[in-house]
Write a protein that holds these residues in place. Structure first.
Motif, PDB file in Angstrom:
ATOM      1  N   SER A  32       0.837  -1.198   0.000  1.00  0.00           N
ATOM      2  CA  SER A  32       0.000   0.000   0.000  1.00  0.00           C
ATOM      3  C   SER A  32       0.874   1.251   0.000  1.00  0.00           C
ATOM      4  O   SER A  32       0.641   2.204  -0.735  1.00  0.00           O
ATOM      5  CB  SER A  32      -0.897  -0.015   1.239  1.00  0.00           C
ATOM      6  OG  SER A  32      -1.465   1.246   1.431  1.00  0.00           O
ATOM      7  N   ALA A  33       1.903   1.232   0.843  1.00  0.00           N
ATOM      8  CA  ALA A  33       2.732   2.436   0.987  1.00  0.00           C
ATOM      9  C   ALA A  33       3.558   2.709  -0.268  1.00  0.00           C
ATOM     10  O   ALA A  33       3.637   3.841  -0.746  1.00  0.00           O
ATOM     11  CB  ALA A  33       3.647   2.267   2.194  1.00  0.00           C
ATOM     12  N   GLY A  35       4.284   2.986  -3.932  1.00  0.00           N
ATOM     13  CA  GLY A  35       3.480   3.097  -5.148  1.00  0.00           C
ATOM     14  C   GLY A  35       3.918   4.302  -5.948  1.00  0.00           C
ATOM     15  O   GLY A  35       5.094   4.692  -5.912  1.00  0.00           O
ATOM     16  N   LEU A  36       2.980   4.905  -6.633  1.00  0.00           N
ATOM     17  CA  LEU A  36       3.310   6.076  -7.439  1.00  0.00           C
ATOM     18  C   LEU A  36       3.880   7.189  -6.572  1.00  0.00           C
ATOM     19  O   LEU A  36       4.674   8.006  -7.024  1.00  0.00           O
ATOM     20  CB  LEU A  36       2.050   6.582  -8.132  1.00  0.00           C
ATOM     21  CG  LEU A  36       1.438   5.615  -9.141  1.00  0.00           C
ATOM     22  CD1 LEU A  36       0.070   6.105  -9.562  1.00  0.00           C
ATOM     23  CD2 LEU A  36       2.353   5.492 -10.352  1.00  0.00           C
ATOM     24  N   GLY A  37       3.461   7.200  -5.295  1.00  0.00           N
ATOM     25  CA  GLY A  37       3.946   8.237  -4.382  1.00  0.00           C
ATOM     26  C   GLY A  37       5.460   8.242  -4.318  1.00  0.00           C
ATOM     27  O   GLY A  37       6.096   9.299  -4.264  1.00  0.00           O
ATOM     28  N   ASN A  38       6.070   7.076  -4.341  1.00  0.00           N
ATOM     29  CA  ASN A  38       7.524   6.992  -4.208  1.00  0.00           C
ATOM     30  C   ASN A  38       8.242   7.310  -5.506  1.00  0.00           C
ATOM     31  O   ASN A  38       9.225   8.045  -5.521  1.00  0.00           O
ATOM     32  CB  ASN A  38       7.933   5.585  -3.775  1.00  0.00           C
ATOM     33  CG  ASN A  38       7.165   5.128  -2.568  1.00  0.00           C
ATOM     34  OD1 ASN A  38       5.934   5.049  -2.601  1.00  0.00           O
ATOM     35  ND2 ASN A  38       7.852   4.867  -1.499  1.00  0.00           N
ATOM     36  N   TYR A 119      -5.572   8.770  -8.611  1.00  0.00           N
ATOM     37  CA  TYR A 119      -4.464   7.814  -8.588  1.00  0.00           C
ATOM     38  C   TYR A 119      -4.554   6.879  -9.787  1.00  0.00           C
ATOM     39  O   TYR A 119      -3.559   6.551 -10.435  1.00  0.00           O
ATOM     40  CB  TYR A 119      -4.552   7.008  -7.297  1.00  0.00           C
ATOM     41  CG  TYR A 119      -3.269   6.351  -6.869  1.00  0.00           C
ATOM     42  CD1 TYR A 119      -2.276   7.080  -6.225  1.00  0.00           C
ATOM     43  CD2 TYR A 119      -3.045   5.003  -7.094  1.00  0.00           C
ATOM     44  CE1 TYR A 119      -1.100   6.485  -5.821  1.00  0.00           C
ATOM     45  CE2 TYR A 119      -1.879   4.395  -6.687  1.00  0.00           C
ATOM     46  CZ  TYR A 119      -0.912   5.139  -6.048  1.00  0.00           C
ATOM     47  OH  TYR A 119       0.259   4.546  -5.650  1.00  0.00           O
ATOM     48  N   PHE A 240       0.801  10.860   2.505  1.00  0.00           N
ATOM     49  CA  PHE A 240       0.434  10.197   1.260  1.00  0.00           C
ATOM     50  C   PHE A 240       1.259   8.926   1.072  1.00  0.00           C
ATOM     51  O   PHE A 240       0.729   7.856   0.761  1.00  0.00           O
ATOM     52  CB  PHE A 240       0.665  11.166   0.092  1.00  0.00           C
ATOM     53  CG  PHE A 240       0.190  10.646  -1.234  1.00  0.00           C
ATOM     54  CD1 PHE A 240      -1.105  10.888  -1.667  1.00  0.00           C
ATOM     55  CD2 PHE A 240       1.027   9.913  -2.059  1.00  0.00           C
ATOM     56  CE1 PHE A 240      -1.555  10.409  -2.892  1.00  0.00           C
ATOM     57  CE2 PHE A 240       0.592   9.430  -3.286  1.00  0.00           C
ATOM     58  CZ  PHE A 240      -0.700   9.686  -3.700  1.00  0.00           C
ATOM     59  N   THR A 241       2.550   9.052   1.275  1.00  0.00           N
ATOM     60  CA  THR A 241       3.424   7.932   0.948  1.00  0.00           C
ATOM     61  C   THR A 241       3.244   6.768   1.923  1.00  0.00           C
ATOM     62  O   THR A 241       3.419   5.612   1.561  1.00  0.00           O
ATOM     63  CB  THR A 241       4.892   8.383   0.855  1.00  0.00           C
ATOM     64  OG1 THR A 241       5.635   7.343   0.235  1.00  0.00           O
ATOM     65  CG2 THR A 241       5.495   8.670   2.215  1.00  0.00           C
ATOM     66  N   SER A 243       0.382   6.060   3.137  1.00  0.00           N
ATOM     67  CA  SER A 243      -1.047   5.711   2.999  1.00  0.00           C
ATOM     68  C   SER A 243      -1.850   6.062   4.246  1.00  0.00           C
ATOM     69  O   SER A 243      -2.712   5.299   4.673  1.00  0.00           O
ATOM     70  CB  SER A 243      -1.230   4.217   2.723  1.00  0.00           C
ATOM     71  OG  SER A 243      -0.454   3.816   1.638  1.00  0.00           O
ATOM     72  N   VAL A 246      -6.353   7.953   5.259  1.00  0.00           N
ATOM     73  CA  VAL A 246      -7.402   7.499   4.348  1.00  0.00           C
ATOM     74  C   VAL A 246      -8.039   6.203   4.844  1.00  0.00           C
ATOM     75  O   VAL A 246      -8.852   5.610   4.162  1.00  0.00           O
ATOM     76  CB  VAL A 246      -6.884   7.284   2.905  1.00  0.00           C
ATOM     77  CG1 VAL A 246      -6.291   8.544   2.361  1.00  0.00           C
ATOM     78  CG2 VAL A 246      -5.876   6.153   2.864  1.00  0.00           C
ATOM     79  N   SER A 334      -1.359  -0.281  -4.161  1.00  0.00           N
ATOM     80  CA  SER A 334      -1.782   0.914  -3.420  1.00  0.00           C
ATOM     81  C   SER A 334      -3.252   1.205  -3.674  1.00  0.00           C
ATOM     82  O   SER A 334      -3.999   1.538  -2.754  1.00  0.00           O
ATOM     83  CB  SER A 334      -0.952   2.136  -3.832  1.00  0.00           C
ATOM     84  OG  SER A 334       0.403   1.914  -3.584  1.00  0.00           O
ATOM     85  N   SER A 337      -5.656  -0.727  -1.671  1.00  0.00           N
ATOM     86  CA  SER A 337      -5.790  -0.306  -0.272  1.00  0.00           C
ATOM     87  C   SER A 337      -6.582   0.996  -0.166  1.00  0.00           C
ATOM     88  O   SER A 337      -7.158   1.294   0.874  1.00  0.00           O
ATOM     89  CB  SER A 337      -4.415  -0.138   0.377  1.00  0.00           C
ATOM     90  OG  SER A 337      -3.796   1.035  -0.074  1.00  0.00           O
ATOM     91  N   LEU A 338      -6.588   1.769  -1.239  1.00  0.00           N
ATOM     92  CA  LEU A 338      -7.409   2.983  -1.240  1.00  0.00           C
ATOM     93  C   LEU A 338      -8.890   2.623  -1.308  1.00  0.00           C
ATOM     94  O   LEU A 338      -9.742   3.294  -0.740  1.00  0.00           O
ATOM     95  CB  LEU A 338      -7.050   3.860  -2.442  1.00  0.00           C
ATOM     96  CG  LEU A 338      -5.786   4.696  -2.313  1.00  0.00           C
ATOM     97  CD1 LEU A 338      -5.328   5.200  -3.669  1.00  0.00           C
ATOM     98  CD2 LEU A 338      -6.014   5.863  -1.372  1.00  0.00           C
TER      99      LEU A 338
END
Ligand code: PHE
Length: 461
Positions: A32-33, A35-38, A119, A240-241, A243, A246, A334, A337-338
């Protein structure tokens, strides 16, 4: 209200809603953590906020704010054992807590839903890039060429729509299959593969003439480069990163066995997530400085730089295809999990089957995502307040809803939930660590968050 999760199991679900082992939880939470965030977001907001000093702020926010909040979320989830909304309901009635705290559950669930909507659009870019790399479009591509290919994609709402639809469809499919069947399996082999590929890119980067400049940019703090709003952006991204805010980690916590240590698992997840983000930065910025690109390129940064490397690496077509494929999968773990908090809620409240719940959430988020699909061209974008719908939703979610949700969660865990529950959840046999955590959660974390909010409102100038 009863035992929601157990009831869900009775409603014809083939696997129980529990992780099989602690490792499964760590993998799923890392899935989950990471993802695109990283890979996409971290490098581009670091570039937009001036580099190294921003990274320091971000690390500070992670350690002092985000990790304690992560622990709070997992703990609350494990205590309530339902969707975020159900969990807050249950904890309020069980411990005689003021019922308005239920708003927390709603806030985090809505934030997750909003993020899922955009996302999926960006994850669609990653999918599109799988095809483009596989077709060899990036072989010996120049910086201008890569920029043109990116613009071609995002300025074509029809294509974005197709990828967005496909990605959301896949998300629904996995979520429909449930905790063990869908969520666990997806995460197990993905992370190591992504880390290895990032390492290949970093090693490639060390041979570029821009490597030194990149290392300076990332590691030598220049506080003068910090702009207004950097602090809030760092905090928002830390949330965000990981998760947070939310209800994703709360819901995953609800599936965690009673005997697993929360502190250790959370530290592991946060470390892994940070390593992946820093590796992505180290892979991307040498390319930026070697090709005369601007660090502050914005949302396209990763998509306009990494293809240059794949275009020049031996076996670049293979490696690039693999990389964007893995990025898509990381985005999938990710995205699921959202969706999970809202899906769990529909199952609990509306007694929906898992498939029906997943489909409903997916379709609604898909529809909201249409606003982001049209956000990347001048002629199609619809403006909300100061920017496109995508910019508005991203700002509202990352910089307002997540930190606010996180603040409420930490206050709830630190001040409202009975101390005995907290010590019991976090402690096991230890008494010292939970007490330290409690002090952090009561004073340091909320205090820091308050400072960031005040700073962002311009009240601390
Ligand atoms: N942490 C994910 C990423 O970095 C994004 C995400 C945010 C996932 C919130 C779930 C909840 O890509």
């Amino acid at each position: 209200m009863g035992d929601g999760i157990e009831k869900v199991v009775e409603q014809g679900q083939s696997t129980p809603n529990r992780w099989s082992t602690r490792l499964a939880f760590v993998l799923a939470a890392s899935g989950s953590a990471v993802g695109l965030g990283n890979v996409w977001k971290f490098p581009y907001i670091t570039g937009s906020h001036g580099g190294s000093a921003f990274i320091l702020l971000y690390l500070l926010c992670l350690a002092a704010v985000a990790i304690p909040v992560l622990m709070a979320e997992v703990m609350i989830g494990r205590e309530g054992r339902m969707s975020p909304v159900g969990t807050f309901d249950r904890l309020c009635s069980q411990h005689g807590i003021y019922r308005r705290w239920q708003i927390c559950g709603w806030l985090v669930m809505i934030a997750g839903f909003v993020i899922l909507s955009f996302y999926s659009v960006v994850a669609g870019w990653a999918m599109a890039y799988v095809v483009r790399t596989a077709m060899g479009q990036f072989t010996w591509v120049t910086a201008d060429g890569a920029a043109a290919i990116f613009a071609d994609l995002v300025e074509d709402p029809e294509r974005l729509l197709a990828w967005h639809t496909l990605f959301m469809g896949l998300t629904i499919l996995i979520v429909s299959r449930g905790v063990r069947g869908g969520l666990e399996r997806a995460a197990a082999w993905l992370m190591p593969a992504l880390v290895v590929l990032l390492l290949v890119l970093v090693v490639y980067g060390t041979r570029l003439h821009g490597f030194r400049a990149a290392v300076d940019y990332l590691l030598r703090p220049d506080f003068g480069a910090l702009d207004h709003g950097a602090f809030l952006a760092a905090l928002g991204h830390a949330f965000f990163t990981l998760s947070l805010g939310v209800g994703a980690m709360m819901t995953y916590g609800a599936y965690l066995g009673r005997n697993s240590s929360i502190g250790g698992s959370c530290l592991l997840v946060a470390t892994l997530d940070t390593v992946v983000a820093l590796l992505a930065g180290l892979a991307i910025f040498p390319l930026v400085f070697s090709n005369g690109l601007e660090p502050g390129l914005g949302v396209g940064l990763a998509f306009q730089t990494l293809p240059i490397a794949f275009g020049q690496l031996p076996n670049g077509v293979f490696l690039g295809t693999l990389f964007f494929g893995l990025l898509t999968l990381a985005a999938l773990t990710s995205a699921i999990s959202l969706a999970e908090p809202a899906v769990a809620w529909l199952q609990e409240r509306r007694r929906m089957s898992r498939v029906k719940a997943a489909t409903s959430v997916g379709i609604a988020a898909w529809a909201l995502g249409l606003g982001s699909v049209v956000s990347f061209t001048e002629h199609s974008r619809i403006d909300l307040l100061a920017g496109s719908i995508y910019e508005f939703l991203d700002y509202a979610a990352s910089n307002v809803m997540l930190p606010l949700g996180g603040l409420l969660v930490i206050l709830f865990a630190g001040w409202v939930l009975p101390r005995s529950v907290v010590l019991d959840q976090l402690g096991g046999n230890h008494r010292r660590w939970p007490a330290i955590w409690l002090r952090l959660a009561r004073y340091v974390t909320p205090g820091l968050m308050l400072l960031v909010f005040l700073e962002s409102l311009g009240l601390l100038a």
